[in-house]
Design an enzyme around this catalytic site. Structure first.
Site, mmCIF file in Angstrom:
data_model
loop_
_atom_site.group_PDB
_atom_site.id
_atom_site.type_symbol
_atom_site.label_atom_id
_atom_site.label_comp_id
_atom_site.label_asym_id
_atom_site.label_seq_id
_atom_site.Cartn_x
_atom_site.Cartn_y
_atom_site.Cartn_z
ATOM 1 N N GLU A 47 39.330 31.630 34.438
ATOM 2 C CA GLU A 47 40.471 32.163 34.214
ATOM 3 C C GLU A 47 40.212 32.811 32.663
ATOM 4 O O GLU A 47 40.619 34.298 32.950
ATOM 5 C CB GLU A 47 41.648 31.220 33.809
ATOM 6 C CG GLU A 47 42.138 30.446 35.202
ATOM 7 C CD GLU A 47 42.167 31.350 36.277
ATOM 8 O OE1 GLU A 47 42.560 32.753 36.243
ATOM 9 O OE2 GLU A 47 42.115 30.901 37.323
ATOM 10 N N HIS A 75 37.986 37.556 46.777
ATOM 11 C CA HIS A 75 37.362 36.229 46.361
ATOM 12 C C HIS A 75 36.377 35.980 47.707
ATOM 13 O O HIS A 75 35.737 35.044 47.547
ATOM 14 C CB HIS A 75 38.640 35.205 46.940
ATOM 15 C CG HIS A 75 39.661 35.265 45.920
ATOM 16 N ND1 HIS A 75 40.922 36.138 46.121
ATOM 17 C CD2 HIS A 75 39.934 34.982 44.526
ATOM 18 C CE1 HIS A 75 41.531 36.271 45.285
ATOM 19 N NE2 HIS A 75 41.017 35.793 44.129
#
Length: 535
Positions: free
Chosen positions: A349, A436
């Site tokens: 993150e 992803h």
């Protein structure tokens, strides 16, 4: 069992899709008498400072038009004194999306080259729109609703921009649609609309879905601050990074965690402090990694901490980075029993923040895959660097949080297709995949560059990495691979970099760091060939 649809650390079906775009790189030397003399306040290789100075002298020196101005975004100085200045661009006062460029200057001030996101001449017939902002807004909101977003509404009026990420610059509107995605993640859908025809040009998702007793890392040391009669999770040694408690809310900064004796958590998920311990610890490890390994002082390179929010919503199986708050947010997982706060998730993150502050890779198509892969790559790097016995380093992503429900990781860097959806190798359709999944190409490249192909054991984990053409790849070592990727990200990647441009950028980075005739340079070339990215 896959519960999420926009998780930056897991396979997902994203609302943002895009075709492969070619990010042009202009490396020819530019004859310029004077470019902006930007002060760089650190002598460490890879460290950066930023400025918001707007200049017309640089634009003229680079042969840009009279209506164009450059805004300094990031500055990186190499150990040999070479300075890489990253600019955003404006045209007639309007932001240019996809118009970013990087000027590379020697220690003496000579321009060595320029890297551009696009080669196209920046010009539009008029900056007067034929479509009203209200029309663009309605179309953008409908687009979000079509993706099953709830409470979809524009976050402010559309802003007029120049869309230059494709071959022909276009006057456009950028509308940011808020609300909630169908899995509970906050929505920040950016929709780019042609300001003359009303046609949708592009879209991407702005939310990038990654002493105490922790749940995943054992007993750990924490940076805290004495406040009043107790302590808070505020790390003064790392830019004031803080960790807060949302207590099930889905907005706001959250409440401060406090503790009387500075001993936090119990290691059990039913203790609200436990998730905070993991998140705070992961943030510290990530800060230390970037500073100690790459000389970068904080996520934005400005010495300032971000912040972490834990206990977002309920049964929320997700984690995300949000540029607008410069923060990480973590759900507590299925049944609120498995917070997504492991080391690699935290590092993933925070790395989205590093990418945003540097290359700002567009979160769609191949550039989006590179964005996701960058977070996976440095998540692995941080995990290895941490040397934590409870969560040792590996080339697996999310192996601790068990989102799949069967003990398997979310992604495998040695052979990405083992997750059932990610791409092992490049093809001309890889940009159509969710980011992803398309990230698998770069993840596979990084593993091959670090460890090489074939079967082997690393840190007690068995890997077996194939190559696209059956060739044998010799690894150069993870430490060197990390430095090459970071160098490429911060000095050669632009917002529209695709896989072929990434190959060129990492070759330049390897040449800068180790020489054009080095084993490292040849290793980069070999690893890219191993994932079918060739000249």
């Amino acid at each position: 069992m896959r519960k999420t649809t926009n998780l930056p650390i897991s396979p997902a079906r994203s609302t943002a899709r895009g075709k492969r775009r070619t990010a042009a790189t202009a490396g020819a030397a530019v004859a310029a008498a004077a470019l902006l003399a930007t002060a760089v306040t650190t002598g460490q290789a890879g460290a950066a400072t930023t400025s918001t100075t707007t200049t017309t002298s640089d634009a003229k020196a680079l042969g840009l038009g009279a209506k164009e101005k450059l805004v300094v975004k990031d500055v990186v100085r190499d150990a040999d004194g070479t300075v890489h200045t990253r600019y955003d661009r404006t045209y007639d006062g309007l932001p240019v999306l996809g118009g970013d460029l990087i000027v590379h200057k020697s220690a003496s001030g000579t321009v060595k080259g320029v890297t551009k996101a696009v080669k196209a001449t920046l010009a539009v017939p008029s900056t007067t729109a034929k479509v009203t902002p209200a029309t663009a807004e309605r179309a953008a909101v409908k687009r979000a609703q079509a993706d099953d977003s709830r409470r979809a509404a524009a976050d402010g009026a559309p802003r007029k921009v120049i869309w230059a990420a494709t071959s022909k610059p276009v006057l456009a509107y950028e509308t940011v649609v808020g609300g909630v995605q169908k899995d509970g993640t906050p929505n920040q859908l950016h929709v780019i609309t042609d300001a003359n025809t009303g046609a949708k040009l592009y879209e991407y998702q702005g939310i990038k879905t990654g002493s105490g007793d922790s749940q995943y890392s054992g007993k750990v040391d924490l940076g805290t601050t004495k406040e009043g009669s107790g302590y808070t999770l505020t790390d003064a040694d790392r830019g004031g990074h803080r960790t807060t408690d949302l207590k099930g809310a889905e907005s706001g900064e959250g409440a401060a965690f406090t503790d009387d004796d500075d001993t936090w958590g119990s290691g059990a998920p039913d203790d609200p402090q436990t998730a905070a311990v993991d998140a705070h610890y992961g943030a510290a490890l990530t800060w230390d990694y970037y500073k100690n390994v790459h000389g970068r002082d904080g996520i934005a390179g400005d010495g300032k901490g971000a912040y972490s929010r834990v206990h977002f919503g309920h049964d929320y199986v997700n984690a995300f980075w949000d540029d607008s708050c410069f923060c990480m947010t973590y759900g507590d997982g299925q049944g609120d029993k498995a917070p997504l706060t492991s080391i690699d998730v935290a590092a993933h993150e925070m790395t989205h923040g590093v990418t945003s502050a540097t290359a700002n890779l567009q979160y769609s198509g191949e550039s989006g895959g590179l964005n996701e892969a960058t977070s996976d790559i440095f998540a692995a790097a941080v995990e290895f660097n941490a040397k934590n016995d409870s969560d040792p380093g590996d080339y697996l992503v999310g192996e601790k949080i068990d989102i799949n429900g069967d003990g398997t990781p979310l992604r495998y860097m040695d052979k990405p297709s083992k997750d059932g959806a990610s791409a092992d190798n490049w093809s001309d359709s890889v940009g159509d995949l969710d980011v992803h999944y398309s990230s698998g190409v770069a993840n596979h490249f990084f593993y091959l560059l670090s460890e090489g192909s074939g079967a082997k054991e690393v840190g007690g984990v068995q890997y077996d990495s194939p190559t696209a053409d059956g060739s044998k790849v010799e690894g150069i070592g993870r430490d060197k691979a990390e430095k090459i990727w970071f160098k490429a990200l911060t000095t050669y990647f632009t917002s529209t970099t695709d896989y072929h441009a990434a190959r060129e950028a990492t070759l330049k980075a390897a040449s800068d760091l180790y020489g054009a005739d080095s084993a490292e340079y040849k290793g980069v070339d070999s690893a890219w060939a191993g994932v079918n990215v060739k000249p």
